[in-house]
Write an enzyme that holds these catalytic residues in place. Sequence first.
Site, PDB file in Angstrom:
ATOM      1  N   SER A   1       0.865  -1.180   0.000  1.00  0.00           N
ATOM      2  CA  SER A   1       0.000   0.000   0.000  1.00  0.00           C
ATOM      3  C   SER A   1       0.896   1.222   0.000  1.00  0.00           C
ATOM      4  O   SER A   1       2.091   1.136   0.334  1.00  0.00           O
ATOM      5  CB  SER A   1      -0.879  -0.017   1.258  1.00  0.00           C
ATOM      6  OG  SER A   1      -1.468   1.240   1.505  1.00  0.00           O
TER       7      SER A   1
ATOM      8  N   TYR B   1      -2.326  -1.331  10.574  1.00  0.00           N
ATOM      9  CA  TYR B   1      -2.218  -1.461   9.120  1.00  0.00           C
ATOM     10  C   TYR B   1      -0.876  -0.920   8.628  1.00  0.00           C
ATOM     11  O   TYR B   1      -0.186  -1.558   7.832  1.00  0.00           O
ATOM     12  CB  TYR B   1      -3.372  -0.704   8.472  1.00  0.00           C
ATOM     13  CG  TYR B   1      -3.525  -0.930   6.994  1.00  0.00           C
ATOM     14  CD1 TYR B   1      -4.301  -1.979   6.511  1.00  0.00           C
ATOM     15  CD2 TYR B   1      -2.928  -0.076   6.064  1.00  0.00           C
ATOM     16  CE1 TYR B   1      -4.469  -2.183   5.146  1.00  0.00           C
ATOM     17  CE2 TYR B   1      -3.095  -0.270   4.703  1.00  0.00           C
ATOM     18  CZ  TYR B   1      -3.855  -1.323   4.247  1.00  0.00           C
ATOM     19  OH  TYR B   1      -4.013  -1.517   2.897  1.00  0.00           O
TER      20      TYR B   1
END
Length: 266
Positions: A148, A161
Site C-alpha cells: 500500500s 495497518y
Amino acid sequence: MTPPSALSAPHASSLDLGGRTALVTGAAGGIGRACALRLAAAGAKVRAVDRDARGLEELADGVRNLAGTIEPHVLDLTDLDAAELAAAGTDVLVNNAGLQLVRPIEEFPPDVFHTVLTVMLEAPFRLIRGALPHMYGQGWGRIVNVSSVHGLRASAFKSAYVAAKHGLEGLSKTAALEGAPHGVTSNCVNPAYVRTPLVERQLADQARAHGIPEERVLAEVLLQDSAVKRLIEPEDVAEAVAYLCGPQASFVTGTSLVMDGGWTAH
C-alpha cells in the site's frame, strides 16, 4: 540508427502462465478477486484463498472462457500452519489479504492489532516459506506482495495497518535478496485507495476519527494527498501484479511498484 522495421515491430510481451500454479489470498473480493481472474486469464491454475466461502463460490461460478482455472480454497490465514501448507507447490504467490481498523493508538484494541499483523505480515511470511522450496527447485518463482502507499507513508489512526505494511515491505526485500540466485523475484505493489469493500467500510470510522461528516471523508481524507483525485480500480492493481509475473519484469525485484496518484511525490 535503428532500422525502420524494428521501430514498427511489436514490443509488448504477453503474459502466459500456462502450466503454472498461482495462489492469491483475499481472493473473494476486491483486489484479490481481480488478481485471481487476471492470472487465470493468463492460463494459471489459481488457488483462490479466502475465509469467505460464499465469495469464493461466486468467484468460481462466475468464471467463463478463461485459459486457466480457479480453485476455491477456504482458509483463515490466522491458521498459520495451514497457510504454509497451502502454499506448497505454487509458482506464483500473491499476498493480498488484509483488514483495517481506524482508531487512535490509545483506543486501538490490542487483540485487533495482533490479528492484523498475523494476517498481513506473519501469514505472508509463512506462505512465502511454504512456496519457496518448489520455486527454488525449479529455478523460477514470482512473489507479489500487495502492499500500500501505507507501506511507504504513515497515516494517523492506522497503527496496525501501517505497521503491517511497513513490515511487509521489509519481508519482500529480504525474499528478493535470498531468491535472486534461484530465479525468484519478490516485489510489492503499492496502491493508494482502491475501490474495494475494505475502503468503503473505512468511511464511517474515518469520519469519527477526524470529526467530520462521512460524505466529506473521500475528498478530505482519503484523496487529500493524491494528485489524481479518484479511487483506483481493482483491475488496475491486478494488471500491475500481472506485469511483475511476466517475462519483461524478470530483472525487477526487491522494489515497490507505486500506484498512488502522486501521493509520495510530496
